[in-house]
Design a protein around this motif. Structure first.
Motif, PDB file in Angstrom:
ATOM      1  N   VAL A   1       0.940  -0.933  -0.239  1.00 49.84           N
ATOM      2  CA  VAL A   1       0.176   0.115  -0.266  1.00 49.84           C
ATOM      3  C   VAL A   1       0.512   1.378  -0.120  1.00 49.84           C
ATOM      4  O   VAL A   1       1.949   1.315   0.834  1.00 49.84           O
ATOM      5  CB  VAL A   1      -0.639   0.255   1.747  1.00 49.84           C
ATOM      6  CG1 VAL A   1      -0.155  -0.237   2.395  1.00 49.84           C
ATOM      7  CG2 VAL A   1      -2.032   1.306   0.954  1.00 49.84           C
ATOM      8  N   ASP A   2       0.465   1.950  -0.440  1.00 42.10           N
ATOM      9  CA  ASP A   2       1.274   3.085  -1.092  1.00 42.10           C
ATOM     10  C   ASP A   2       0.803   5.048  -0.081  1.00 42.10           C
ATOM     11  O   ASP A   2       1.079   5.772   0.173  1.00 42.10           O
ATOM     12  CB  ASP A   2       1.145   3.785  -2.760  1.00 42.10           C
ATOM     13  CG  ASP A   2       2.473   2.950  -3.499  1.00 42.10           C
ATOM     14  OD1 ASP A   2       3.115   2.597  -2.875  1.00 42.10           O
ATOM     15  OD2 ASP A   2       1.751   3.337  -4.649  1.00 42.10           O
ATOM     16  N   GLY A   3      -0.497   4.387   0.398  1.00 40.21           N
ATOM     17  CA  GLY A   3      -0.977   4.903   1.061  1.00 40.21           C
ATOM     18  C   GLY A   3      -0.986   4.998   2.621  1.00 40.21           C
ATOM     19  O   GLY A   3       0.152   4.261   3.002  1.00 40.21           O
ATOM     20  N   PRO A   4      -1.909   6.019   3.661  1.00 40.34           N
ATOM     21  CA  PRO A   4      -1.089   6.529   4.907  1.00 40.34           C
ATOM     22  C   PRO A   4      -1.706   5.266   5.587  1.00 40.34           C
ATOM     23  O   PRO A   4      -2.353   4.115   5.069  1.00 40.34           O
ATOM     24  CB  PRO A   4      -2.506   7.041   5.646  1.00 40.34           C
ATOM     25  CG  PRO A   4      -3.329   7.572   4.657  1.00 40.34           C
ATOM     26  CD  PRO A   4      -2.636   6.703   3.576  1.00 40.34           C
ATOM     27  N   VAL A   5      -0.701   4.913   7.172  1.00 38.37           N
ATOM     28  CA  VAL A   5      -0.810   3.558   8.022  1.00 38.37           C
ATOM     29  C   VAL A   5      -1.620   4.062   9.257  1.00 38.37           C
ATOM     30  O   VAL A   5      -1.393   4.873   9.509  1.00 38.37           O
ATOM     31  CB  VAL A   5       0.231   3.068   8.217  1.00 38.37           C
ATOM     32  CG1 VAL A   5      -0.266   1.761   9.719  1.00 38.37           C
ATOM     33  CG2 VAL A   5       0.688   2.382   7.090  1.00 38.37           C
ATOM     34  N   ILE A   6      -3.138   4.292   9.320  1.00 44.54           N
ATOM     35  CA  ILE A   6      -3.775   4.325  11.121  1.00 44.54           C
ATOM     36  C   ILE A   6      -3.495   3.593  11.542  1.00 44.54           C
ATOM     37  O   ILE A   6      -4.230   1.697  11.235  1.00 44.54           O
ATOM     38  CB  ILE A   6      -5.113   4.278  10.354  1.00 44.54           C
ATOM     39  CG1 ILE A   6      -4.935   5.359   9.450  1.00 44.54           C
ATOM     40  CG2 ILE A   6      -5.737   5.273  11.322  1.00 44.54           C
ATOM     41  CD1 ILE A   6      -6.231   6.078   7.858  1.00 44.54           C
ATOM     42  N   VAL A   7      -3.899   3.201  12.878  1.00 52.85           N
ATOM     43  CA  VAL A   7      -3.311   2.398  13.586  1.00 52.85           C
ATOM     44  C   VAL A   7      -4.421   3.267  15.326  1.00 52.85           C
ATOM     45  O   VAL A   7      -4.845   4.036  15.110  1.00 52.85           O
ATOM     46  CB  VAL A   7      -2.389   2.369  15.118  1.00 52.85           C
ATOM     47  CG1 VAL A   7      -0.908   1.527  14.155  1.00 52.85           C
ATOM     48  CG2 VAL A   7      -2.171   3.589  15.432  1.00 52.85           C
ATOM     49  N   GLY A   8      -5.178   1.913  15.768  1.00 49.63           N
ATOM     50  CA  GLY A   8      -5.967   2.344  16.968  1.00 49.63           C
ATOM     51  C   GLY A   8      -6.555   1.177  17.269  1.00 49.63           C
ATOM     52  O   GLY A   8      -6.577   0.069  17.993  1.00 49.63           O
TER      53      GLY A   8
END
Length: 227
Positions: free
Chosen positions: A96-103
């Motif tokens: 994936v070239d997009g952002p990484v979101i955690v939570g």
């Protein structure tokens, strides 16, 4: 097409759902009494994958050691280490070239937020559902010390009947975050967010798609020099 896989390596155990060519990766941890197959995490994953995102639901290290029971406060740092390991492994696993979101939900989201506060480069955004602002009935024991060190965009999803924090308390604490924040409130929902009937899945996915993902993409662009 959605690709579903189970990822296990070292301290990482995850169920990964990904469309072809995902626009971003979201890593979600479960609440204190649950695991990666909870109804809420599955509901969120389904809605987010429909928006083109890859979603990994992870079991925290304490849950991998025993199938039931709450986490130990003395070993919370190990759970944060598990989140870091999961993010590192899944960054390699998901193209994936997009952002990484955690939570994640409650305890899992809190540990993710603390990990991001300690390591701002861990992720480009935070998704916190039912953040446990304080123990029920104990507003004087607010869990907010680390919030000013969170500089990535943060989306907070809160049930209006949540005993772990009132709507007014959340509105008052959002300015304490070091980065941009949004609060989404789920009507007639308590700490569980009642995924089977509250509409929390599509409501959260709309907010992620409409605000958190663009904000996280901007955060990642500034970090990695994306155009």
């Amino acid at each position: 097409m959605t690709n579903a896989t189970t990822v296990t390596a070292g301290s990482v155990a995850a169920d990964l759902d990904s469309p072809d060519d995902p626009s971003g990766l979201i890593v979600l941890a479960h609440g204190a009494g649950s695991d990666r197959r909870s109804a809420l995490l599955r509901t969120l994953s389904d809605a987010l994958v429909d928006r083109g995102l890859a979603v990994a639901r992870i079991d925290l290290p304490y849950r991998q050691l025993r199938p039931k029971g709450p986490p130990s406060p003395s070993k919370a740092a190990l759970d944060r280490d598990g989140i870091r390991s999961a993010v590192a492994l899944l960054r390699e696993k998901v193209a994936v070239d997009g952002p990484v979101i955690v939570g994640g939900q409650s305890y899992g989201g809190r540990q993710a937020s603390m990990a991001v506060a300690d390591d701002p480069g861990l992720a480009d955004g935070l998704l916190l559902t039912s953040y446990p602002l304080h123990p029920p009935g104990k507003p004087d024991k607010a869990r907010t010390e680390h919030l000013p060190r969170i500089t990535v965009p943060t989306l907070v999803v809160h049930g209006r009947s949540d005993a772990f924090g009132t709507s007014d308390e959340f509105a008052a604490v959002l300015p304490a975050f070091g980065g941009p924040t949004r609060l989404i409130e789920i009507e007639k929902a308590d700490h569980s967010l009642k995924p089977e009937r509250s509409g929390v899945g599509p409501t959260t996915a709309d907010a992620v798609d409409g605000w958190l993902l663009p904000a996280a993409r901007e955060c990642a662009a500034s970090r990695f020099g994306w155009s």
